[in-house]
Design an enzyme around this catalytic site. Sequence first.
Site, mmCIF file in Angstrom:
data_model
loop_
_atom_site.group_PDB
_atom_site.id
_atom_site.type_symbol
_atom_site.label_atom_id
_atom_site.label_comp_id
_atom_site.label_asym_id
_atom_site.label_seq_id
_atom_site.Cartn_x
_atom_site.Cartn_y
_atom_site.Cartn_z
ATOM 1 N N GLU A 48 -13.428 3.543 5.549
ATOM 2 C CA GLU A 48 -13.280 3.047 6.911
ATOM 3 C C GLU A 48 -14.440 3.380 7.838
ATOM 4 O O GLU A 48 -14.835 2.532 8.649
ATOM 5 C CB GLU A 48 -11.976 3.592 7.510
ATOM 6 C CG GLU A 48 -10.735 3.057 6.840
ATOM 7 C CD GLU A 48 -9.464 3.648 7.430
ATOM 8 O OE1 GLU A 48 -8.774 2.951 8.181
ATOM 9 O OE2 GLU A 48 -9.176 4.819 7.120
ATOM 10 N N ARG A 92 -7.769 -1.401 9.146
ATOM 11 C CA ARG A 92 -8.933 -0.591 8.751
ATOM 12 C C ARG A 92 -9.643 0.022 9.965
ATOM 13 O O ARG A 92 -10.138 -0.683 10.824
ATOM 14 C CB ARG A 92 -9.905 -1.475 7.961
ATOM 15 C CG ARG A 92 -10.903 -0.713 7.129
ATOM 16 C CD ARG A 92 -11.700 -1.679 6.279
ATOM 17 N NE ARG A 92 -12.519 -1.009 5.284
ATOM 18 C CZ ARG A 92 -13.272 -1.646 4.390
ATOM 19 N NH1 ARG A 92 -13.292 -2.968 4.376
ATOM 20 N NH2 ARG A 92 -13.984 -0.981 3.512
ATOM 21 N N PHE A 115 -6.383 -3.637 3.799
ATOM 22 C CA PHE A 115 -6.933 -3.316 5.117
ATOM 23 C C PHE A 115 -5.872 -2.787 6.073
ATOM 24 O O PHE A 115 -6.037 -2.842 7.290
ATOM 25 C CB PHE A 115 -7.631 -4.531 5.736
ATOM 26 C CG PHE A 115 -8.533 -5.267 4.793
ATOM 27 C CD1 PHE A 115 -9.576 -4.617 4.160
ATOM 28 C CD2 PHE A 115 -8.332 -6.611 4.519
ATOM 29 C CE1 PHE A 115 -10.405 -5.287 3.272
ATOM 30 C CE2 PHE A 115 -9.144 -7.293 3.636
ATOM 31 C CZ PHE A 115 -10.190 -6.623 3.010
ATOM 32 N N GLN A 157 0.808 -1.218 0.000
ATOM 33 C CA GLN A 157 0.000 0.000 0.000
ATOM 34 C C GLN A 157 0.844 1.272 0.000
ATOM 35 O O GLN A 157 0.284 2.360 -0.155
ATOM 36 C CB GLN A 157 -0.921 0.002 1.220
ATOM 37 C CG GLN A 157 -1.957 -1.101 1.230
ATOM 38 C CD GLN A 157 -2.771 -1.138 2.500
ATOM 39 O OE1 GLN A 157 -2.863 -2.166 3.154
ATOM 40 N NE2 GLN A 157 -3.386 -0.026 2.866
#
Length: 811
Positions: free
Chosen positions: A738, A388, A275, A244
């Site tokens: 989220e 998350r 996540f 990410q």
Amino acid sequence: MVLTLWSFYEHHCLTVIFVSQSVFCFSFQFASLNFIYLLLQALNNQTIYAHLANFVGEAVFVDDIPSPRNCLHGAFIYSRKPLARVNGIKFKPGSLPDGVTALISFKDIPGENVGSMTIFGTEPLFADELTQCAGQRIAFVVADTQKLADVAANDALVDYDIENLEPPILSVEQAVERSSFYEVPPFLYPKAVGDVSKGMAEADHKILSAEIKLGSQYYFYMETQTALAVPDEDNCMVVYSSIQCPEFCHVVIAKCLGVPEHNVRVITRRVGGGFGGKSIKAMPVATACALAAHKLGRPVRIYVNRKTDMIMAGGRHPMKITYSVGFKSNGKITALQLEILIKAGMSADISPVMPHNMLCALKKYDWGALSFDIKVCRTNLQSRSAMRAPGEVQSTFIAEAVIEHVASTLSMEVDSVRHINLHSYDSLRLFFEGGAGEPLEYTLPSIWDKLALTSCLDHRIEMIKEFNKNNRWQKRGISRVPIVHEVMQRPTPGKVSILRDGSVVVEVGGIELGQGLWTKVKQMTAYALSLIQCDGTGDLVEKVRVIQSDTLSLIQGGFTAGSTTSESSCEAVRLCCNILVERLTPLKEKLVEQMGAVKWETLILQAYLNAVDLSTNTLYVPEFSSMQYLNYGAAVSEVEVNLLTGETTFLRTDITYDCGQSLNPAVDLGQIEGAFVQGIGFFMLEEYSENSDGLVVAEGTWTYKIPTVDTIPKQFNVEILSSGHHEKRVLSSKASGEPPLLLAVSIHCATRAAIEEARKQLLSWRGQDESDSTFQLPVPATPPVVKELCGLDSVETFLQWTMATKCGNST
């Protein structure tokens, strides 16, 4: 043949009906179908594979990239002790097994022993002479195949020595005893609100030193950690990583290899679920592959098996919370005081941001006054990382636990206690200094009232009372909960280039995680370029292609996290498009005078001939005054509990969520539903267990239960509220990734309400006072937990009550 597949966390369903060589696909809900494609690929049915590939297009993930020639495969050897010296590593036959090429440890690192980094520090790639936790990486086995590497890593024998070492710190209580904490920077430590002493003095009632304990949660992405490192010319390294935050991975690899950053290139096309688990925790996986490839001069790849991934992942932060609360007889809370101990692990990772995140979510109610003492504990456990809604999901439970406790103490309806403690706009401004926005932006009161009507809340409450009266072994509960969630925009780069044929290529700093980022970016590009008002710009979205992240092509990509990457990336692209439109406008006006109407393709071709620069990049930096904003939503959930088995059935959930003016309602709907179902996993199902040394013992879905098709509420109604124009938002939009996860606490609260009815019934059978039914429902509320709270002896008690009643009637 009929095959139905579900994405557990994204709430997507695809039914594929196979008739001879034909395939008919029916998709329910908005869905990215990459996960289905991968599952069918695993079935090894080439006919199915080919037909579905034609339907959805082939989505290539890191592990799908064909192995280069002479490619090797890696696997990690990890510590099984929390704090020990490592004297050596051997294999069962005595030497390296056949097919194993090398064993790489910290001694082979040419640069710094660094495997990951955040603004708070680094974590070593490998343990040196001393392991700091069970699950810490000790070495990297490199073999001819992934299977050989995994077998060799599993067969490795590590020689440990714990003589003359202090006992490891495995709990927050031990961390407190030994003053083992991470420092929280002052700018991340939130401020208290109001005067707690005064609030406590004004209270009619007090609850003192109540305790809550919260466990962890594993990310359980469909694609585990994976990477491929390929040596390139001039001592360079190309790394394909499922990550990410490629930018930070780029820096870590360069430090570890001891080379300039321009000698490293990290490429991420897409990620098969993140996540938060593919941010910091993906760095050492990619770095280990790069180190092995650098040392051996051959490509090296890894696909971490699920067991190892679960052991090394870390997951959500466990916590211990002690609270004291003062409140009036009408349920209005006047003061809340918190002591929170956060179990962080062997390195800081992102843990110092947790106090800030927790208080943002906790402030969803008007507590009158709020004070806290939050300690981030350093322990000899695997480092916890962002997951998350990190900190926010725990805080929303804390808030609801306090509300439930107050309501139970006063014997009031909990919905009334929630309502009386909702913020007014004035109290919202007090608790969220600078982030409350304008009065019209505070939509929670209207959402709260509207949801009661659309979900038929009052009518269903009466129906549930009737149901509980008439059903002895099933009880139902219903709960309405609000959320207030603060998000922050970050600087984000974008690059837009128009090619000779009029097609458009776009790069953004954000990574496609299945959250629809590329879809929104494509739409934004088409929208912004269409402002040139040429013929043919109506179908521009078909001409736009978003390409993979490349850390040498587009720098300063940052993290894809925090729910705002899509809108920030869209704004960066919009700024690029505005520049291109400005460059093209004079030429377009000139062509209109000569030709009349101008087609898009004609304009672009003429721009090439006239040497107009058709490529531009920008870095979107949000204004300080608009970096933070609040999201609002509410959910009503109804459940049914089986008193004999402890099973909880999720009957219905109604959600109203404020998306501003959604950039793509279909994408946002999928995000809201998926987040909610993942939240159900945390609150009701997922037990991330460890042994006495802190080593994770879960090994996939045999021992770790994630949401399935039966977890999704049988009736699931989601309304996206379009709350009007917001000048400081990207096209008036708001985040959706989220915040909706927090609404899953409504399922837990509804379960508690059902258990409360069961306990009242049990007390009546025992002839005891039903008014005092105070209890705490742990997280997760698994069937054994629910069954125990409903009464392990409920059947025996009922039979005794029945016999006593009959005997009483006969006399």
